[in-house]
Design a protein around this motif. Structure first.
Motif, PDB file in Angstrom:
ATOM      1  N   ALA A  40     -23.121   4.838  34.522  1.00  0.00           N
ATOM      2  CA  ALA A  40     -22.557   4.466  35.744  1.00  0.00           C
ATOM      3  C   ALA A  40     -21.268   4.203  35.674  1.00  0.00           C
ATOM      4  O   ALA A  40     -20.533   4.507  36.799  1.00  0.00           O
ATOM      5  N   VAL A  41     -20.804   3.772  34.486  1.00  0.00           N
ATOM      6  CA  VAL A  41     -19.271   3.452  34.469  1.00  0.00           C
ATOM      7  C   VAL A  41     -18.705   4.752  34.556  1.00  0.00           C
ATOM      8  O   VAL A  41     -17.452   4.861  35.222  1.00  0.00           O
ATOM      9  N   LEU A  42     -18.985   5.624  33.907  1.00  0.00           N
ATOM     10  CA  LEU A  42     -18.364   7.007  33.701  1.00  0.00           C
ATOM     11  C   LEU A  42     -18.354   7.607  34.986  1.00  0.00           C
ATOM     12  O   LEU A  42     -17.272   8.376  35.475  1.00  0.00           O
ATOM     13  N   CYS A  43     -19.293   7.427  35.759  1.00  0.00           N
ATOM     14  CA  CYS A  43     -19.507   8.131  37.155  1.00  0.00           C
ATOM     15  C   CYS A  43     -18.373   7.501  37.872  1.00  0.00           C
ATOM     16  O   CYS A  43     -17.916   8.482  38.714  1.00  0.00           O
ATOM     17  N   ARG A  44     -17.980   6.074  37.707  1.00  0.00           N
ATOM     18  CA  ARG A  44     -17.059   5.739  38.735  1.00  0.00           C
ATOM     19  C   ARG A  44     -15.649   6.296  38.252  1.00  0.00           C
ATOM     20  O   ARG A  44     -14.928   6.759  39.322  1.00  0.00           O
ATOM     21  N   GLU A  45     -15.442   6.395  37.180  1.00  0.00           N
ATOM     22  CA  GLU A  45     -14.395   6.925  36.427  1.00  0.00           C
ATOM     23  C   GLU A  45     -14.085   8.421  36.932  1.00  0.00           C
ATOM     24  O   GLU A  45     -13.000   8.819  37.341  1.00  0.00           O
ATOM     25  N   LEU A  46     -15.372   9.131  37.032  1.00  0.00           N
ATOM     26  CA  LEU A  46     -14.914  10.464  37.463  1.00  0.00           C
ATOM     27  C   LEU A  46     -14.674  10.671  38.649  1.00  0.00           C
ATOM     28  O   LEU A  46     -13.801  11.605  39.252  1.00  0.00           O
ATOM     29  N   PHE A  47     -15.418   9.852  39.583  1.00  0.00           N
ATOM     30  CA  PHE A  47     -14.942   9.971  41.008  1.00  0.00           C
ATOM     31  C   PHE A  47     -13.430   9.555  41.356  1.00  0.00           C
ATOM     32  O   PHE A  47     -12.585  10.353  41.938  1.00  0.00           O
ATOM     33  N   GLU A  48     -12.923   8.632  40.311  1.00  0.00           N
ATOM     34  CA  GLU A  48     -11.458   8.268  40.699  1.00  0.00           C
ATOM     35  C   GLU A  48     -10.617   9.469  40.224  1.00  0.00           C
ATOM     36  O   GLU A  48      -9.643   9.863  40.622  1.00  0.00           O
ATOM     37  N   LEU A  49     -10.990  10.022  39.069  1.00  0.00           N
ATOM     38  CA  LEU A  49     -10.265  11.195  38.359  1.00  0.00           C
ATOM     39  C   LEU A  49     -10.083  12.597  39.254  1.00  0.00           C
ATOM     40  O   LEU A  49      -9.156  13.214  39.737  1.00  0.00           O
ATOM     41  N   GLN A  50     -11.364  12.531  39.876  1.00  0.00           N
ATOM     42  CA  GLN A  50     -11.583  13.804  40.965  1.00  0.00           C
ATOM     43  C   GLN A  50     -10.689  13.677  42.075  1.00  0.00           C
ATOM     44  O   GLN A  50     -10.118  14.643  42.589  1.00  0.00           O
ATOM     45  N   ASP A  51     -10.494  12.319  42.556  1.00  0.00           N
ATOM     46  CA  ASP A  51      -9.777  11.989  43.794  1.00  0.00           C
ATOM     47  C   ASP A  51      -8.184  12.440  43.377  1.00  0.00           C
ATOM     48  O   ASP A  51      -7.705  13.042  44.322  1.00  0.00           O
ATOM     49  N   ALA A  52      -7.858  11.898  42.107  1.00  0.00           N
ATOM     50  CA  ALA A  52      -6.371  12.124  41.987  1.00  0.00           C
ATOM     51  C   ALA A  52      -6.187  13.670  41.739  1.00  0.00           C
ATOM     52  O   ALA A  52      -5.224  14.334  42.103  1.00  0.00           O
ATOM     53  N   MET A  53      -7.013  14.279  40.994  1.00  0.00           N
ATOM     54  CA  MET A  53      -6.946  15.750  40.559  1.00  0.00           C
ATOM     55  C   MET A  53      -6.922  16.427  42.303  1.00  0.00           C
ATOM     56  O   MET A  53      -6.137  17.343  42.397  1.00  0.00           O
ATOM     57  N   TRP A  54      -7.720  16.076  42.991  1.00  0.00           N
ATOM     58  CA  TRP A  54      -7.789  16.684  44.496  1.00  0.00           C
ATOM     59  C   TRP A  54      -6.343  16.675  45.177  1.00  0.00           C
ATOM     60  O   TRP A  54      -5.940  17.610  45.802  1.00  0.00           O
ATOM     61  N   GLY A  55      -5.709  15.329  45.058  1.00  0.00           N
ATOM     62  CA  GLY A  55      -4.342  15.261  45.677  1.00  0.00           C
ATOM     63  C   GLY A  55      -3.350  16.042  45.141  1.00  0.00           C
ATOM     64  O   GLY A  55      -2.679  16.645  45.683  1.00  0.00           O
ATOM     65  N   ALA A  56      -3.342  15.989  43.766  1.00  0.00           N
ATOM     66  CA  ALA A  56      -2.425  16.603  43.102  1.00  0.00           C
ATOM     67  C   ALA A  56      -2.260  18.007  43.219  1.00  0.00           C
ATOM     68  O   ALA A  56      -1.285  18.607  43.142  1.00  0.00           O
ATOM     69  N   ARG A  57      -3.542  18.762  43.107  1.00  0.00           N
ATOM     70  CA  ARG A  57      -3.577  20.163  43.372  1.00  0.00           C
ATOM     71  C   ARG A  57      -2.703  20.985  42.120  1.00  0.00           C
ATOM     72  O   ARG A  57      -2.127  21.851  42.360  1.00  0.00           O
ATOM     73  N   VAL A  58      -3.054  20.485  40.984  1.00  0.00           N
ATOM     74  CA  VAL A  58      -2.387  21.165  39.794  1.00  0.00           C
ATOM     75  C   VAL A  58      -3.509  21.759  38.914  1.00  0.00           C
ATOM     76  O   VAL A  58      -3.268  22.801  38.311  1.00  0.00           O
ATOM     77  N   ASN A  59      -4.505  20.968  39.074  1.00  0.00           N
ATOM     78  CA  ASN A  59      -5.742  21.277  37.969  1.00  0.00           C
ATOM     79  C   ASN A  59      -6.960  21.757  38.736  1.00  0.00           C
ATOM     80  O   ASN A  59      -6.942  21.300  40.063  1.00  0.00           O
ATOM     81  N   SER A  60      -7.756  22.247  38.208  1.00  0.00           N
ATOM     82  CA  SER A  60      -9.153  22.407  38.688  1.00  0.00           C
ATOM     83  C   SER A  60     -10.267  22.149  37.537  1.00  0.00           C
ATOM     84  O   SER A  60      -9.747  22.516  36.238  1.00  0.00           O
ATOM     85  N   VAL A  61     -11.363  22.123  37.696  1.00  0.00           N
ATOM     86  CA  VAL A  61     -12.423  22.065  36.633  1.00  0.00           C
ATOM     87  C   VAL A  61     -13.332  23.186  36.730  1.00  0.00           C
ATOM     88  O   VAL A  61     -14.080  23.231  38.138  1.00  0.00           O
ATOM     89  N   LEU A  62     -13.921  23.886  35.585  1.00  0.00           N
ATOM     90  CA  LEU A  62     -15.255  24.705  35.695  1.00  0.00           C
ATOM     91  C   LEU A  62     -15.919  24.095  34.640  1.00  0.00           C
ATOM     92  O   LEU A  62     -15.591  24.118  33.627  1.00  0.00           O
ATOM     93  N   VAL A  63     -17.176  23.810  35.161  1.00  0.00           N
ATOM     94  CA  VAL A  63     -18.122  23.338  33.967  1.00  0.00           C
ATOM     95  C   VAL A  63     -19.278  24.612  34.225  1.00  0.00           C
ATOM     96  O   VAL A  63     -19.995  24.808  35.164  1.00  0.00           O
ATOM     97  N   VAL A  64     -19.445  24.855  33.125  1.00  0.00           N
ATOM     98  CA  VAL A  64     -20.351  26.031  32.753  1.00  0.00           C
ATOM     99  C   VAL A  64     -21.414  25.394  32.027  1.00  0.00           C
ATOM    100  O   VAL A  64     -21.527  24.816  30.975  1.00  0.00           O
TER     101      VAL A  64
END
Ligand code: AMP
Ligand code: MG
Length: 285
Positions: A40-64
């Motif tokens: 649950a803690v990680l889930c919230r952190e992941l959401f925040e990280l995604q938000d920053a990544m979305w705005g910055a548009r420098v990186n993307s993530v591929l989960v296989v």
């Protein structure tokens, strides 16, 4: 509370991977309650990280996500995607190739679904099937599928060069666990729709798949595209390991994204200030 993970990412080529030597069970001392709390803690952190990544548009993530039938690829997607803002997530499942797909090179259908900057892509099966099921069932000549390891390395290096954080998971379950899950699936009317005689047939090739996975992992592991072997006999531990490793990989970039966002903010404010002073000059003149 940081859990002690035995499943360090494999990120060097030709690392000797012996799947049977790795436990599919959660480590001693780990409980469902602890794992879910941490998730649950990680889930919230992941959401925040995604938000920053979305705005910055420098990186993307591929989960296989790779693993045998019933290993939990769908369940993992459900849990991880549940932490994310749907705006920036795509999920793609790769099944038996269509005629059109077969008439292209094996990466064609995959490349189309890789994430654009700012986005998350989750793959249920992937280009790895072309060195797994294809190898086990002789669907292509050996010479052809053997060349694919090199193509995969180059492909993933290209994605990484473009800013994609590539993370590859082998959801590791035991043969006994799979049998239990298949029987459970049959018993439950809610899950019986998933039944496929092929799942039982594939069990006869267990060891061949093990060998194919070991080669796939050791021939394509790289610092920019590591493999994580996930003890997946317990779903709650599997979810935790996947979430923990994604957050670990993204955290390294957080400062950089925040810096980019700050610069974007400054540029935005400067643009607005120039616009407003232009209006003032006009109304004064
Ligand atoms: P499922 O994941 O249960 O929906 O099943 C998808 C099926 O498609 C699995 O049996 C895979 O082995 C098969 N599949 C996926 N990719 C390929 C491929 N490139 N060549 C042949 N079969 C594939
Ligand atoms: Mg299946």
């Amino acid at each position: 509370m940081k859990t002690n993970m035995p499943n360090t990412p494999i990120n060097t080529l030709d690392s000797k991977v012996r799947i049977n030597g790795i436990s599919a069970e959660p480590p001693k001392g780990m409980t469902k309650a602890r794992a879910e709390k941490r998730f649950a803690v990680l889930c919230r952190e992941l959401f925040e990280l995604q938000d920053a990544m979305w705005g910055a548009r420098v990186n993307s993530v591929l989960v296989v996500l790779q693993g045998r039938d019933t290993a939990g690829k769908d369940g993992t997607i459900k849990h991880v995607a549940g932490c994310l803002n749907p705006r920036g997530v795509s999920v793609t499942s790769f099944g038996v190739p269509t005629t059109e797909e077969r008439e292209h090179d094996f990466l064609w259908r995959v490349h189309k679904h890789t994430p654009r900057r700012g986005e998350f892509a989750l793959f249920n099966r992937s280009h790895y099937e072309d060195v797994l099921v294809v190898r086990v069932h002789n669907l292509a000549p050996k010479k052809l599928w053997q060349q694919r390891y090199g193509h995969i390395r180059d492909f993933e290096a290209l994605l990484a060069e473009h800013g994609t954080i590539v993370l590859k998971y082998f959801l590791h379950i035991t043969r006994d666990e799979q049998k239990e899950r298949l029987l459970e699936r049959e018993k439950e009317s809610k899950t019986a729709w998933k039944l496929n005689p092929n799942d039982w047939k594939e069990r006869d090739h267990w060891d061949e798949y093990t060998a194919a996975y070991e080669d796939a992992i050791s021939k394509t592991a790289a610092p920019h595209a590591p493999w994580i072997i996930v003890p997946a006999n317990s779903k709650w531990y599997r979810n935790l390991v996947v979430a923990e490793s994604i957050v670990d990989a993204l955290r390294d970039h957080h400062k950089n994204w925040d810096k980019t966002l700050e610069e974007m903010g400054k540029a935005g404010r400067a643009g607005l200030a120039a616009y407003r002073s232009g209006i003032k000059r006009k109304t004064a003149g």
